[in-house]
Design a protein around this motif. Structure first.
Motif, PDB file in Angstrom:
ATOM      1  N   UNK A  21       0.860  -1.188   0.000  1.00  0.00           N
ATOM      2  CA  UNK A  21       0.000   0.000   0.000  1.00  0.00           C
ATOM      3  C   UNK A  21       0.897   1.240   0.000  1.00  0.00           C
ATOM      4  N   UNK A  22       0.714   2.084  -1.015  1.00  0.00           N
ATOM      5  CA  UNK A  22       1.571   3.237  -1.237  1.00  0.00           C
ATOM      6  C   UNK A  22       0.721   4.496  -1.202  1.00  0.00           C
ATOM      7  N   UNK A 183       9.316   2.619  -2.812  1.00  0.00           N
ATOM      8  CA  UNK A 183       8.505   1.977  -3.837  1.00  0.00           C
ATOM      9  C   UNK A 183       9.241   0.885  -4.596  1.00  0.00           C
ATOM     10  N   UNK A 184      10.504   1.124  -4.939  1.00  0.00           N
ATOM     11  CA  UNK A 184      11.245   0.121  -5.706  1.00  0.00           C
ATOM     12  C   UNK A 184      11.454  -1.149  -4.882  1.00  0.00           C
ATOM     13  N   UNK A 185      11.663  -0.988  -3.571  1.00  0.00           N
ATOM     14  CA  UNK A 185      11.805  -2.152  -2.702  1.00  0.00           C
ATOM     15  C   UNK A 185      10.500  -2.930  -2.625  1.00  0.00           C
ATOM     16  N   UNK A 186       9.392  -2.199  -2.566  1.00  0.00           N
ATOM     17  CA  UNK A 186       8.074  -2.835  -2.492  1.00  0.00           C
ATOM     18  C   UNK A 186       7.793  -3.626  -3.759  1.00  0.00           C
ATOM     19  N   UNK A 187       8.224  -3.088  -4.877  1.00  0.00           N
ATOM     20  CA  UNK A 187       8.059  -3.752  -6.169  1.00  0.00           C
ATOM     21  C   UNK A 187       8.745  -5.117  -6.164  1.00  0.00           C
ATOM     22  N   UNK A 188       9.825  -5.206  -5.412  1.00  0.00           N
ATOM     23  CA  UNK A 188      10.632  -6.437  -5.341  1.00  0.00           C
ATOM     24  C   UNK A 188       9.858  -7.601  -4.727  1.00  0.00           C
ATOM     25  N   UNK A 189       8.971  -7.333  -3.785  1.00  0.00           N
ATOM     26  CA  UNK A 189       8.312  -8.427  -3.052  1.00  0.00           C
ATOM     27  C   UNK A 189       6.809  -8.537  -3.284  1.00  0.00           C
ATOM     28  N   UNK A 192       0.850  -7.309  -5.651  1.00  0.00           N
ATOM     29  CA  UNK A 192      -0.082  -6.255  -6.056  1.00  0.00           C
ATOM     30  C   UNK A 192       0.264  -4.961  -5.333  1.00  0.00           C
ATOM     31  N   UNK A 193       0.136  -3.847  -6.040  1.00  0.00           N
ATOM     32  CA  UNK A 193       0.402  -2.527  -5.483  1.00  0.00           C
ATOM     33  C   UNK A 193      -0.894  -1.734  -5.445  1.00  0.00           C
ATOM     34  N   UNK A 194      -1.127  -1.046  -4.328  1.00  0.00           N
ATOM     35  CA  UNK A 194      -2.327  -0.236  -4.164  1.00  0.00           C
ATOM     36  C   UNK A 194      -1.891   1.201  -3.876  1.00  0.00           C
ATOM     37  N   UNK A 195      -2.253   2.113  -4.771  1.00  0.00           N
ATOM     38  CA  UNK A 195      -1.906   3.521  -4.606  1.00  0.00           C
ATOM     39  C   UNK A 195      -3.077   4.238  -3.944  1.00  0.00           C
ATOM     40  N   UNK A 196      -2.805   4.926  -2.836  1.00  0.00           N
ATOM     41  CA  UNK A 196      -3.845   5.684  -2.138  1.00  0.00           C
ATOM     42  C   UNK A 196      -3.536   7.171  -2.179  1.00  0.00           C
ATOM     43  N   UNK A 285       4.181   6.698  -9.555  1.00  0.00           N
ATOM     44  CA  UNK A 285       3.515   7.199  -8.358  1.00  0.00           C
ATOM     45  C   UNK A 285       3.261   8.703  -8.461  1.00  0.00           C
ATOM     46  N   UNK A 286       4.278   9.454  -8.857  1.00  0.00           N
ATOM     47  CA  UNK A 286       4.121  10.903  -9.000  1.00  0.00           C
ATOM     48  C   UNK A 286       3.083  11.234 -10.064  1.00  0.00           C
TER      49      UNK A 286
END
Length: 297
Positions: A21-22, A183-189, A192-196, A285-286
């Protein structure tokens, strides 16, 4: 009459999924985690975890979740082993179960060589591992990690994510929900990514899906900064919509797939020192946040 921290979020998380969750500060990430763990009850809506209605019975989910908070204090005079065992007992394990699970955790997190050290002797990275050990001691099927690598140096952060990858490998049915700014670290594991943003989910999907969502800027071409002016002038002449980012002696040109062939043709007339890639998650993200802010005006 207060702030709407989470605004009509509709979310399903599958068993064994790692979800990241980002969002910027104030996006509602921590509020969401607090609601999912039963610490806060929503003013409206429903939350179910393992068929348990959290609104009606928040304490019923406690045996099924482990929470690694963003900040927390460990007991400095306890050793690593004592700490993990102690929290196993607090979570309702028998002395035998707590001892057995502590041995497993020490092996899983590579803490065996540190088990007799007091918490006060540990580095920041090892302390985070102890926090994860406490989170895992009762073998919960669902784990929440809130900003788990905040304040860690790059080596300790890398060690932490290796630990998460190890948990995924050895406990594939464990569901892991992570909030972080890296974010790049989160992408590694993450699966699914959730942008809030502003309490809402503005984008979700796997890494490729979220990157391709930014239709205006889904390809990045990197070339030497010395060609910036001439290439920019020619791109504008062709009516190509693009964004430029300067990094050291290079230019990152972000543009759409439809404009890629024309842009490449123009660029290779001036230089063959070119790298083509996808935008980073930070750039995605930006873009998502800027688009959301534009839409909400």
């Amino acid at each position: 009459n207060g702030v709407v921290a989470n605004d009509h979020i509709n979310l399903r998380i599958k068993k064994g999924e790692i979800v990241g969750i980002i969002g910027p500060n104030g996006a509602g990430k921590t509020t969401l985690i607090k609601q999912l763990t039963g610490e806060l009850i929503p003013t409206e809506g429903k939350i179910y975890i393992m068929d348990i209605d959290i609104n009606k019975n928040p304490s019923a989910i406690k045996p099924f979740i482990g929470v690694c908070p963003q900040e927390g204090n460990l007991i400095h005079y306890l050793t690593v082993r004592e700490h993990i065992y102690y929290f196993g007992r607090l979570k309702g394990l028998s002395p035998y179960e707590a001892q057995e699970n502590t041995d497993k955790i020490l092996d899983l997190l590579d803490l065996k060589t540190h088990q007799k050290k007091r918490i006060s002797e540990l580095s920041g990275g090892l302390r985070r591992r102890v926090f994860v050990g406490i989170t895992l001691i009762n073998e919960p099927p669902i784990i929440f990690l809130d900003e788990p690598t905040t304040g860690l140096d790059p080596i300790s952060r890398n060690d932490f994510w290796e630990t998460i990858e190890k948990i995924r490998k050895e406990k594939p049915e464990t569901t892991i929900i992570i909030t972080t700014h890296y974010l790049e670290e989160l992408d590694r594991v993450s699966d699914r990514l959730i942008f809030m943003n502003k309490g809402k989910i503005v984008l979700e999907g796997n890494s490729m899906e979220v990157r391709s969502h930014i239709l205006d800027y889904n390809i990045k071409i990197t070339f030497p900064i010395t060609f910036k002016e001439i290439i920019t002038k020619e791109l504008l002449k062709e009516g190509i919509n693009f964004r430029l980012n300067e990094t050291f002696n290079k230019i990152d040109l972000l543009l759409s797939k439809k404009d890629f062939p024309t842009a490449m043709k123009l660029i290779i007339e001036h230089t063959s020192d070119i790298i083509v890639s996808s935008p980073t998650l930070d750039e995605v993200f930006l873009g998502v946040i800027k688009n959301d802010q534009k839409d909400s005006k």
